[in-house]
Design a protein around this motif. Structure first.
Motif, short mmCIF file in Angstrom:
data_model
loop_
_atom_site.label_atom_id
_atom_site.label_comp_id
_atom_site.label_asym_id
_atom_site.label_seq_id
_atom_site.Cartn_x
_atom_site.Cartn_y
_atom_site.Cartn_z
N TYR A 1 -92.28 38.20 28.64
CA TYR A 1 -92.99 39.47 28.74
C TYR A 1 -92.52 40.30 29.92
CZ TYR A 1 -96.41 37.15 25.67
OH TYR A 1 -97.03 36.50 24.63
N PRO B 1 -93.30 41.93 24.97
CA PRO B 1 -91.86 41.68 24.96
C PRO B 1 -91.12 42.99 25.23
CG PRO B 1 -92.91 40.70 23.05
CD PRO B 1 -93.93 41.58 23.69
N ASP C 1 -94.96 38.11 21.03
CA ASP C 1 -93.76 38.31 20.23
C ASP C 1 -93.96 37.79 18.82
OD1 ASP C 1 -91.26 39.39 20.03
OD2 ASP C 1 -90.20 37.73 20.97
#
Length: 459
Positions: free
Chosen positions: A224, A241, A280
């Protein structure tokens, strides 16, 4: 949480008594989850020191649980899933007479009797491969993602990753320390105090000073980036992300305006800051935790189609996190209020009015079985979509009855007088009587306690 139980699509799967109370004879704290929670003490603080290896999905933990005894007991128990192996236990700095870990309960017998009103400090070293509980509501607790992990514990998943008194009425402060593999980012509740890197590992230390229910505690680990995206009325952060940066900025563009609106309608935001995190991986629905909300990548496509969910999860910071139900039968105090916040955001941002949305919701409910009692739906149905919509309709009916000035003053009084505490339906209905000279009994009977739908609320 929005509308139905979460499924992660990409996971790997106080009265003081001098009598000694034996473990195993206590009545349940909550009939909806009779195995969760413990008697004999009240927790005031958790200090969790966690080390997580992402590839192996290995968790090593040291938990310090600080509590005050409420009566004298031969044994005390904590909730902890059997996937965690307990290596060592200390009680008030000493070895206990014995401890046992069976059927999701860690039971500790003190070497000497501890008087009521005394400090009780558990120190527990444990480890294991965390995995979610399989429940009637789906998988809850610590879940492994393709690269990282998330925690979504509502209603009883907290014991999958730390020993606790797992009941929403047991709110405490937290310090959560997470050491994990670089370059992963670890996010937890509260304010990041500091992070340090050594070799290939990074340690993150978070402090959550406001009392928090166990199911709202979370750790999120992933690749992240973290950004501050707004500063008023409180700092707001984006965690996602890197590939989703542009999509996030479109889908969450109006979140600062939501927070300003809700602050005006519901009262001051109850925490120091707010974080919206996007994994994600795809998730079936977003998930709330104290001070942050988690969305799957499928809710962040840059098309702005899920704005109502952004509003819904934000509203939970007032209704669910600051004001937390004391018993699970009162789930409408979380989900009905958050659903109504969706309608209020729409009404105040150029979308359909709350009246229009209430009419749509009513038509939808009228076509479904009318066999749920909103004020006591039963454990299997407490996350049913009908709870969300009927709860919102109840609030709309109350708004029409009181008028906007008194209704929103009621909401602000509700959040102010019960800030960072536990609440019940009876408290809310009692408070509402202060804002009208006429009886609300028929309204509450029809919307909260009858299974059949009352007439649709109309202006």
């Amino acid at each position: 949480m929005d509308e139905s139980r979460r499924l992660v699509t990409s996971v790997k799967p106080v009265r003081t008594s001098k009598a000694v109370a034996p473990v195993g004879t206590d009545r349940p704290l909550d009939s909806y989850l009779p195995e969760s929670g413990n008697r004999g003490y009240r927790v005031s603080r958790y200090e969790l020191d966690l080390a997580y290896k992402v590839v192996a999905n290995r968790l090593d933990g040291r938990a310090t649980v600080i509590a005050t005894t409420t009566d004298v007991r031969a044994k005390y128990s904590l909730d902890l899933a059997q996937t965690m192996r307990v290596a060592k236990v200390a009680l008030n700095g000493k070895r206990p007479a014995k401890f046992a870990h069976r059927n999701g309960k860690l039971t500790v017998a003190p070497a000497e009797k501890i008087p009521a009103g005394a400090i009780l400090t558990f120190t527990i070293q444990y480890s294991g491969t965390p995995s979610p509980l399989q429940t009637m509501w789906g998988e809850v607790g610590w879940e492994e993602l393709e690269e990282g992990s998330l925690v979504a514990s509502q209603p009883n998943g907290a014991p999958t990753w730390f020993p606790c008194d797992d009941h929403p009425g047991s709110k405490a402060t937290y310090r959560i320390t997470v050491t994990t593999d670089a370059p992963f980012t670890a996010v937890a509740n509260g304010t990041l105090l500091h992070k340090t890197s050594r070799s290939s590992r990074t340690t993150w230390v978070y402090e959550q000073p406001e009392p928090m229910a166990t199911y709202l505690a979370t750790v999120q680990v992933g690749h992240y980036e973290t950004r501050k995206v707004a500063v008023t009325p409180v700092p707001q952060y984006a965690v996602h992300p890197p590939r989703l940066r542009a999509q996030f900025d479109k889908d969450f563009a109006r979140q600062p305006q939501m927070l300003e609106l809700f602050t005006r309608l519901f009262g001051p935001y109850p925490f120091a800051h707010y974080t919206a995190l996007v994994t994600d991986d795809d998730l079936e629905i977003p998930i709330e935790a104290q001070g942050l909300s988690t969305f799957g990548a499928n809710f962040c496509d840059g098309k702005g189609r899920e704005e109502r969910l952004v509003a819904h999860e934000l509203a939970h910071q007032w209704f669910g996190n600051s004001l937390t139900l004391h018993r699970w039968r009162d789930i409408w105090l979380h989900e009905g209020f958050a659903c109504y916040a969706e309608w209020l955001w729409s009404e105040n941002s150029g979308g359909p009015s709350a009246q229009e949305l209430s009419a749509d919701a009513y038509r939808g409910l009228a076509g479904k079985p009318q066999d749920i009692v909103l004020g006591d739906p039963g454990p299997r149905d407490m996350f049913d979509d009908r709870i969300y919509k009927r709860g919102a309709l109840t609030l709309h009916a109350l708004r029409l009855r009181l008028g906007d000035d008194r209704f929103f003053t009621l909401l602000r009084t509700w959040t102010t007088e019960n800030r960072h505490s536990n609440v019940t339906t009876e408290q809310f209905t009692d408070l509402a009587t202060r804002f009208t000279d006429t009886s609300l009994r028929a309204l509450w009977d029809g919307w909260l306690w009858d299974a059949a739908l009352p007439p649709s609320p109309r202006i």
